[in-house]
Design a protein around this motif. Sequence first.
Motif, PDB file in Angstrom:
ATOM      1  N   ILE A  70       0.854  -1.193   0.000  1.00  0.00           N
ATOM      2  CA  ILE A  70       0.000   0.000   0.000  1.00  0.00           C
ATOM      3  C   ILE A  70       0.884   1.235   0.000  1.00  0.00           C
ATOM      4  N   ASN A  71       0.310   2.369  -0.404  1.00  0.00           N
ATOM      5  CA  ASN A  71       1.062   3.629  -0.357  1.00  0.00           C
ATOM      6  C   ASN A  71       0.268   4.742   0.307  1.00  0.00           C
ATOM      7  N   GLU A  72      -0.845   4.382   0.958  1.00  0.00           N
ATOM      8  CA  GLU A  72      -1.642   5.320   1.725  1.00  0.00           C
ATOM      9  C   GLU A  72      -1.942   4.704   3.087  1.00  0.00           C
ATOM     10  N   ILE A  73      -2.278   5.544   4.057  1.00  0.00           N
ATOM     11  CA  ILE A  73      -2.757   5.040   5.335  1.00  0.00           C
ATOM     12  C   ILE A  73      -4.172   4.529   5.090  1.00  0.00           C
ATOM     13  N   ASN A 328      -6.095  14.531   7.025  1.00  0.00           N
ATOM     14  CA  ASN A 328      -6.201  13.826   5.746  1.00  0.00           C
ATOM     15  C   ASN A 328      -4.842  13.429   5.191  1.00  0.00           C
ATOM     16  N   SER A 329      -3.791  13.882   5.890  1.00  0.00           N
ATOM     17  CA  SER A 329      -2.433  13.599   5.445  1.00  0.00           C
ATOM     18  C   SER A 329      -1.521  13.548   6.667  1.00  0.00           C
ATOM     19  N   ASN A 334      -1.217  10.258   2.252  1.00  0.00           N
ATOM     20  CA  ASN A 334      -2.666  10.386   2.207  1.00  0.00           C
ATOM     21  C   ASN A 334      -3.345   9.395   3.154  1.00  0.00           C
ATOM     22  N   VAL A 335      -4.462   9.852   3.759  1.00  0.00           N
ATOM     23  CA  VAL A 335      -5.248   9.008   4.659  1.00  0.00           C
ATOM     24  C   VAL A 335      -6.558   8.632   3.979  1.00  0.00           C
ATOM     25  N   LYS A 336      -6.771   7.350   3.785  1.00  0.00           N
ATOM     26  CA  LYS A 336      -8.058   6.847   3.293  1.00  0.00           C
ATOM     27  C   LYS A 336      -8.949   6.583   4.498  1.00  0.00           C
TER      28      LYS A 336
END
Length: 344
Positions: A70-73, A328-329, A334-336
């Motif tokens: 993954i590359n986002e939270i 959000n970051s 980036n935070v999903k």
Amino acid sequence: MVEYYVGMDHGTTAVSFEILDENQKEVAHLTLPRDKLANNEVSFKEELTNTIDTEKIKLLCMCYGMGDGINEITPLKDVKNNAIQSLKGAGKVTGGGSQVYKEIEELDIPAILIPGLHRDCEFLDPRFRASYSHCASAEKVSLSYYAYKKTGWKNMIIADISSNSVCILVEDGIIKGAMDACIGAMGFIHGPLDLSMLRDIDENRKTANECFSHAGVSKIAKVNTKVVDTKDEIIKKAVNNDENALLAIDSLVMSVVMEIYGLYGIMNNPIDGIILTGSAGVMHDPIDISKMIEKKIEKLAQVKVLTSKSGAIGSAMIAYDIINENKNSILGINVKKRKLKKEG
């Protein structure tokens, strides 16, 4: 109403957890040895439920393995294959971390997973993405966030020195790069592969992973024991003035200082400071490794020494800020937020 925010640090020798309340005060810190987790001698689920009411957990923020899937939270329910491409080449596999991952899923609490720092992370400097497939595991994001929150520094180098040694570069409040253990400084256990090890691999005497797991300063100290005991055995020998162990400590310091200077040399902004963390980075007694490093780098910038619990605390802070600050970051990541709330 009591609320809890839980953070996880997936370390080489242990999986640790920090529990914060709604006022960001520490409720408990749990350290679970990975070998005992793998052998079912200890259970994260039992430890957690005996410590707090899990129904009052607002969010658990966790790390696992290389985090290169993954590359986002990402909410745990959105994650496939435990967010890893492979367990191969990542050091000794005990199964302890996998057991914790499974138990967190079974608890069915709101949980998010932090990515590692790797080639698919667009927030990284393009040069790091082009040069290295992997820069650091996910807990380095957590400890970097703790350093950021603790100091307010937006331009810094963080040196996490323990079983692995990994240095992280933060500029403008964004993680721009890192040097992983297999390409940079030595830790007590892991380190970069030199020519001799490459020959061992080519001639089928050892696997690459076996070499990586013996490329730290343990090879210099001539210590070959269980992973969980390696650091303590090296320190014990050094205290008793064993020449090999003393050389190992000096070599550890040398390689970390070289890495810090290397990252400093490519910074685009004036540096605010340098952070030391990890079990060796914060060690003052019985050997003052922290001061040994600080003396070599204090000419670059002010130095702050944090705690060996930085990774777990940082993860808990991420959980808290996502819920309460509507982040959000996190350091450019980036935070999903989909599926963070419990269903029903």
